[in-house]
Design an enzyme around this catalytic site. Sequence first.
Site, PDB file in Angstrom:
ATOM      1  N   SER A  66      43.974  34.133  40.307  1.00  0.00           N
ATOM      2  CA  SER A  66      43.236  34.031  39.034  1.00  0.00           C
ATOM      3  C   SER A  66      43.879  33.001  38.129  1.00  0.00           C
ATOM      4  O   SER A  66      45.107  32.865  38.121  1.00  0.00           O
ATOM      5  CB  SER A  66      43.255  35.404  38.341  1.00  0.00           C
ATOM      6  N   TYR A  80      47.220  43.050  34.077  1.00  0.00           N
ATOM      7  CA  TYR A  80      46.444  42.340  35.117  1.00  0.00           C
ATOM      8  C   TYR A  80      47.133  41.022  35.458  1.00  0.00           C
ATOM      9  O   TYR A  80      47.313  40.681  36.629  1.00  0.00           O
ATOM     10  CB  TYR A  80      45.012  42.094  34.627  1.00  0.00           C
TER      11      TYR A  80
HETATM   12  N1  LIG Z   1      35.494  38.399  37.880  1.00  0.00           N
HETATM   13  C1  LIG Z   1      36.311  37.481  37.401  1.00  0.00           C
HETATM   14  O1  LIG Z   1      36.104  36.959  36.281  1.00  0.00           O
HETATM   15  C2  LIG Z   1      37.491  37.056  38.212  1.00  0.00           C
HETATM   16  C3  LIG Z   1      38.204  35.925  37.796  1.00  0.00           C
HETATM   17  C4  LIG Z   1      39.305  35.496  38.548  1.00  0.00           C
HETATM   18  C5  LIG Z   1      39.653  36.189  39.693  1.00  0.00           C
HETATM   19  N2  LIG Z   1      38.942  37.287  40.066  1.00  0.00           N
HETATM   20  C6  LIG Z   1      39.374  37.975  41.285  1.00  0.00           C
HETATM   21  O2  LIG Z   1      38.311  37.892  42.237  1.00  0.00           O
HETATM   22  C7  LIG Z   1      38.374  39.016  43.122  1.00  0.00           C
HETATM   23  C8  LIG Z   1      36.987  39.637  43.231  1.00  0.00           C
HETATM   24  O3  LIG Z   1      36.600  40.103  41.962  1.00  0.00           O
HETATM   25  P1  LIG Z   1      35.071  40.349  41.571  1.00  0.00           P
HETATM   26  O4  LIG Z   1      34.858  39.663  40.292  1.00  0.00           O
HETATM   27  O5  LIG Z   1      34.200  40.093  42.725  1.00  0.00           O
HETATM   28  O6  LIG Z   1      35.149  41.916  41.274  1.00  0.00           O
HETATM   29  P2  LIG Z   1      34.125  43.112  41.647  1.00  0.00           P
HETATM   30  O7  LIG Z   1      32.720  42.652  41.538  1.00  0.00           O
HETATM   31  O8  LIG Z   1      34.600  44.264  40.833  1.00  0.00           O
HETATM   32  O9  LIG Z   1      34.441  43.375  43.189  1.00  0.00           O
HETATM   33  C9  LIG Z   1      35.710  43.820  43.588  1.00  0.00           C
HETATM   34  C10 LIG Z   1      35.670  44.147  45.074  1.00  0.00           C
HETATM   35  O10 LIG Z   1      36.968  44.641  45.443  1.00  0.00           O
HETATM   36  C11 LIG Z   1      36.801  45.876  46.116  1.00  0.00           C
HETATM   37  N3  LIG Z   1      37.985  46.707  45.931  1.00  0.00           N
HETATM   38  C12 LIG Z   1      38.557  47.114  44.779  1.00  0.00           C
HETATM   39  N4  LIG Z   1      39.625  47.891  45.032  1.00  0.00           N
HETATM   40  C13 LIG Z   1      39.719  47.984  46.386  1.00  0.00           C
HETATM   41  C14 LIG Z   1      40.598  48.650  47.262  1.00  0.00           C
HETATM   42  N5  LIG Z   1      41.606  49.416  46.813  1.00  0.00           N
HETATM   43  N6  LIG Z   1      40.400  48.523  48.593  1.00  0.00           N
HETATM   44  C15 LIG Z   1      39.378  47.776  49.079  1.00  0.00           C
HETATM   45  N7  LIG Z   1      38.515  47.119  48.296  1.00  0.00           N
HETATM   46  C16 LIG Z   1      38.682  47.226  46.964  1.00  0.00           C
HETATM   47  C17 LIG Z   1      35.531  46.473  45.541  1.00  0.00           C
HETATM   48  O11 LIG Z   1      34.918  47.361  46.459  1.00  0.00           O
HETATM   49  P3  LIG Z   1      35.050  48.953  46.455  1.00  0.00           P
HETATM   50  O12 LIG Z   1      35.073  49.391  45.023  1.00  0.00           O
HETATM   51  O13 LIG Z   1      33.859  49.356  47.240  1.00  0.00           O
HETATM   52  O14 LIG Z   1      36.332  49.242  47.163  1.00  0.00           O
HETATM   53  C18 LIG Z   1      34.662  45.219  45.405  1.00  0.00           C
HETATM   54  O15 LIG Z   1      34.038  44.924  46.631  1.00  0.00           O
HETATM   55  C19 LIG Z   1      39.454  39.937  42.560  1.00  0.00           C
HETATM   56  O16 LIG Z   1      40.655  39.754  43.271  1.00  0.00           O
HETATM   57  C20 LIG Z   1      39.620  39.455  41.117  1.00  0.00           C
HETATM   58  O17 LIG Z   1      40.919  39.708  40.631  1.00  0.00           O
HETATM   59  C21 LIG Z   1      37.874  37.727  39.361  1.00  0.00           C
END
Ligand SMILES: NC(=O)c1ccc[n+]([C@@H]2O[C@H](COP(=O)([O-])OP(=O)(O)OC[C@H]3O[C@@H](n4cnc5c(N)ncnc54)[C@H](OP(=O)(O)O)[C@@H]3O)[C@@H](O)[C@H]2O)c1
Length: 227
Positions: free
Chosen positions: A137, A150
């Site tokens: 991130s 975070y």
């Molecule tokens: N959204 C942003 O603005 C942003 C910015 C920079 C980086 N990121 C990073 O991008 C990645 C994806 O984020 P996103 O925005 O797509 O979030 P999201 O829509 O909340 O999706 C998160 C995914 O991670 C899974 N997950 C969470 N905890 C888990 C666990 N213990 N075991 C297995 N799967 C797990 C969730 O599935 P289940 O709940 O079904 O397990 C879901 O599929 C993350 O690493 C986040 O830190 C996000």
Amino acid sequence: MTLQNKVVVITGASKGLGKALAQDFASRKSKLVLAARSKTELEEVCKELGALPVLTDVAQEEDVVNLAAKAVKKFGKIDIWINNAGVRIKRTPIEEVDIKKFHEMVEINLFGTFYGSREALKQMRKQKAGTIVNILSTSASEGKPTASAYGASKMAAIGFTKFLRNEARDAGIKVISIFPGGLKTNFHQGQVPKDYDRFMPAARVAEKIVSNLEVPEPQEELTILKV
Ligand SMILES: NC(=O)c1ccc[n+]([C@@H]2O[C@H](COP(=O)([O-])OP(=O)(O)OC[C@H]3O[C@@H](n4cnc5c(N)ncnc54)[C@H](OP(=O)(O)O)[C@@H]3O)[C@@H](O)[C@H]2O)c1
């Protein structure tokens, strides 16, 4: 490299960026093994894409070991492993950070990335080839007030990924760090940032991440702030 028939494991693929990555790889005819905790959502995505679902909590090492084993059993190899699963906790001043939730987040964002990288590394060393992609991130290094927990969990994953790259390089294994800016996903549920309108669609960010893997020399550190 062409991604057709490449075996790709993606954690956190039930929604958000992980699902978008899976859809993009599927459009390039990769073979997919998808992991998450939510059974129904994961199975729906896998049905749509013809992927193998493996119910996985990345905070549980035995689940991640099982994920790698299932991928190898089904396809005989792992070409690309993406540690994407991640969570955030509510933004609060440091004095108010819920320590139990902070620990749980570190188990996912750091240890989950570690377990996934380690299982991928073991298999890829045998193959003498492979690519590990860690979703990190940009906000981690910004030091934004109220995002310390975070940010710390992601900074730890950023640091780990650098060590991983240097340990894996001689074995012919590539390690790629992805630094996305804000994404329009459910990640921010309940606490939508003020500038959410300017956040990026997950599908466009996924396209950039996947396209980077197709070029002969992928960028090892890819920051995505605009799509
Ligand atoms: N959204 C942003 O603005 C942003 C910015 C920079 C980086 N990121 C990073 O991008 C990645 C994806 O984020 P996103 O925005 O797509 O979030 P999201 O829509 O909340 O999706 C998160 C995914 O991670 C899974 N997950 C969470 N905890 C888990 C666990 N213990 N075991 C297995 N799967 C797990 C969730 O599935 P289940 O709940 O079904 O397990 C879901 O599929 C993350 O690493 C986040 O830190 C996000």
